[in-house]
Design a protein around this motif. Structure first.
Motif, PDB file in Angstrom:
ATOM      1  N   THR A  95       0.821  -1.078  -0.075  1.00 26.15           N
ATOM      2  CA  THR A  95       0.089   0.200   0.155  1.00 26.15           C
ATOM      3  C   THR A  95       0.767   1.081   0.030  1.00 26.15           C
ATOM      4  O   THR A  95       1.678   1.299   1.032  1.00 26.15           O
ATOM      5  CB  THR A  95      -0.981   0.036   1.285  1.00 26.15           C
ATOM      6  N   CYS A  96       0.473   2.238  -0.765  1.00 24.62           N
ATOM      7  CA  CYS A  96       1.343   3.607  -0.756  1.00 24.62           C
ATOM      8  C   CYS A  96       0.789   4.246   0.291  1.00 24.62           C
ATOM      9  O   CYS A  96      -0.425   4.686   0.475  1.00 24.62           O
ATOM     10  CB  CYS A  96       1.042   4.264  -2.027  1.00 24.62           C
ATOM     11  N   ASN A  97       1.593   4.594   1.278  1.00 25.95           N
ATOM     12  CA  ASN A  97       1.337   5.395   2.413  1.00 25.95           C
ATOM     13  C   ASN A  97       0.995   6.920   2.039  1.00 25.95           C
ATOM     14  O   ASN A  97       0.438   7.586   2.716  1.00 25.95           O
ATOM     15  CB  ASN A  97       2.151   5.575   3.528  1.00 25.95           C
ATOM     16  N   ASN A  98       1.276   7.341   0.827  1.00 28.94           N
ATOM     17  CA  ASN A  98       1.140   8.537   0.293  1.00 28.94           C
ATOM     18  C   ASN A  98      -0.309   8.914  -0.163  1.00 28.94           C
ATOM     19  O   ASN A  98      -1.168   9.637   0.038  1.00 28.94           O
ATOM     20  CB  ASN A  98       2.126   9.112  -0.535  1.00 28.94           C
ATOM     21  N   CYS A  99      -0.729   7.978  -1.189  1.00 28.00           N
ATOM     22  CA  CYS A  99      -1.792   8.225  -1.863  1.00 28.00           C
ATOM     23  C   CYS A  99      -2.897   7.124  -1.578  1.00 28.00           C
ATOM     24  O   CYS A  99      -3.951   7.209  -2.099  1.00 28.00           O
ATOM     25  CB  CYS A  99      -1.472   8.220  -3.540  1.00 28.00           C
ATOM     26  N   GLY A 100      -2.597   5.891  -0.995  1.00 31.97           N
ATOM     27  CA  GLY A 100      -3.670   5.076  -0.609  1.00 31.97           C
ATOM     28  C   GLY A 100      -3.760   3.770  -1.802  1.00 31.97           C
ATOM     29  O   GLY A 100      -4.510   2.984  -1.217  1.00 31.97           O
ATOM     30  N   ASN A 155       2.549   3.959 -13.789  1.00 28.80           N
ATOM     31  CA  ASN A 155       1.149   4.209 -13.000  1.00 28.80           C
ATOM     32  C   ASN A 155       1.090   4.690 -11.676  1.00 28.80           C
ATOM     33  O   ASN A 155       0.186   4.582 -11.009  1.00 28.80           O
ATOM     34  CB  ASN A 155       0.454   2.653 -12.848  1.00 28.80           C
ATOM     35  N   HIS A 156       2.376   5.175 -11.268  1.00 27.77           N
ATOM     36  CA  HIS A 156       2.410   5.959  -9.809  1.00 27.77           C
ATOM     37  C   HIS A 156       3.356   6.831  -9.652  1.00 27.77           C
ATOM     38  O   HIS A 156       4.532   6.627 -10.017  1.00 27.77           O
ATOM     39  CB  HIS A 156       2.584   4.610  -8.882  1.00 27.77           C
ATOM     40  N   SER A 157       3.069   8.001  -9.073  1.00 30.57           N
ATOM     41  CA  SER A 157       3.988   9.077  -9.157  1.00 30.57           C
ATOM     42  C   SER A 157       4.689   9.263  -7.972  1.00 30.57           C
ATOM     43  O   SER A 157       5.632   9.992  -7.590  1.00 30.57           O
ATOM     44  CB  SER A 157       3.250  10.420  -9.577  1.00 30.57           C
ATOM     45  N   CYS A 158       4.220   8.534  -6.814  1.00 27.66           N
ATOM     46  CA  CYS A 158       4.915   8.785  -5.395  1.00 27.66           C
ATOM     47  C   CYS A 158       6.179   8.240  -5.447  1.00 27.66           C
ATOM     48  O   CYS A 158       6.392   7.120  -6.135  1.00 27.66           O
ATOM     49  CB  CYS A 158       4.029   8.130  -4.480  1.00 27.66           C
ATOM     50  N   ASP A 159       6.812   8.511  -4.464  1.00 25.42           N
ATOM     51  CA  ASP A 159       8.315   7.925  -4.168  1.00 25.42           C
ATOM     52  C   ASP A 159       8.182   6.446  -3.691  1.00 25.42           C
ATOM     53  O   ASP A 159       7.254   6.261  -2.693  1.00 25.42           O
ATOM     54  CB  ASP A 159       9.036   8.908  -3.185  1.00 25.42           C
TER      55      ASP A 159
HETATM   56 ZN   LIG Z   1       1.039   6.770  -3.879  1.00 21.54          ZN
END
Ligand SMILES: [Zn+2]
Length: 216
Positions: free
Chosen positions: A129-134, A148-152
């Protein structure tokens, strides 16, 4: 139409239950939800349940069976239930059979989502799970990429209880407890085995086919 959904943890029962509820106007019976609701009410029974759960013990069959009896006697739910996570053992299955006939209803089918153990492990152990965007990814089946995903990537986290040992343990417990139930429903000619390795949409198509065959 009353349906029982079966499958190991991680087989996607919840998703399929939601599909059935939406498309056939049914109600989901989840014993976990029932117990949580009762605890929230802070009733005498709720307090008793909370003590049991806090100790990490299983809630006794008679409490669970009582909930099921109450639901089956409610006219709103008459022949419109999807059971998810119940029955959990052979005694509960036998009890449910008696309850269902007592309330003049029937089980239409028992849908067994059979998932290959290796795939199941990857589904659960690969979950991030991405803790930034969920957003939820899976490192084996649906990995996070720059497209498909821009978070670090440092935000990608696994659930702490999803380690291999726990998952295998949960799976083995599930198998030991549920095999006798599956045999019970097989004898009653209610059991339909579904390839749970398939895509979610494919699984649902198979379920729809089974239901259509029941109605004719
Ligand atoms: Zn994310």
């Amino acid at each position: 139409m009353n349906i029982i959904l079966f499958g190991p943890p991680g087989a996607g029962k919840g998703t399929q239950a939601d599909n059935l509820i939406k498309n056939f106007n049914l109600y989901k019976v989840s014993t976990g939800d029932l117990l949580r609701e009762e605890v929230k009410k802070n009733s005498v029974l709720g307090k008793k349940i909370k003590t049991i759960i806090d100790k990490g013990e299983f809630v006794p069959d008679d409490i669970i069976n009582n909930f099921i009896d109450k639901i089956l006697s409610n006219k709103i739910f008459y022949n419109r239930l999807v059971f998810d996570g119940y029955p959990r053992n052979l005694l509960q299955a036998e009890y449910l059979k008696n309850l269902i006939s007592k309330h003049n209803q029937k089980i239409s089918c028992v849908l067994y989502l059979n998932v290959n153990k290796e795939i199941l492990l990857k589904r659960i152990l690969g979950r991030q799970t991405c803790n930034n965007c969920g957003v939820i990814f899976n490192e084996y089946f649906n990995p996070s990429t720059s497209e498909n995903h821009s978070c670090d990537p440092v935000y990608l986290k696994k659930r702490p209880d999803d380690n291999e040992e726990t998952v295998i343990d949960r799976y083995d417990t599930y198998l030991n407890k549920t095999l006798p139930i599956l045999n019970f429903y097989k004898k009653l000619k209610l059991l339909y085995e579904i390839n749970g390795d398939a895509e979610i949409n494919q699984i649902y198509k198979e379920i729809q086919g089974i239901i259509a065959s029941l109605e004719t």
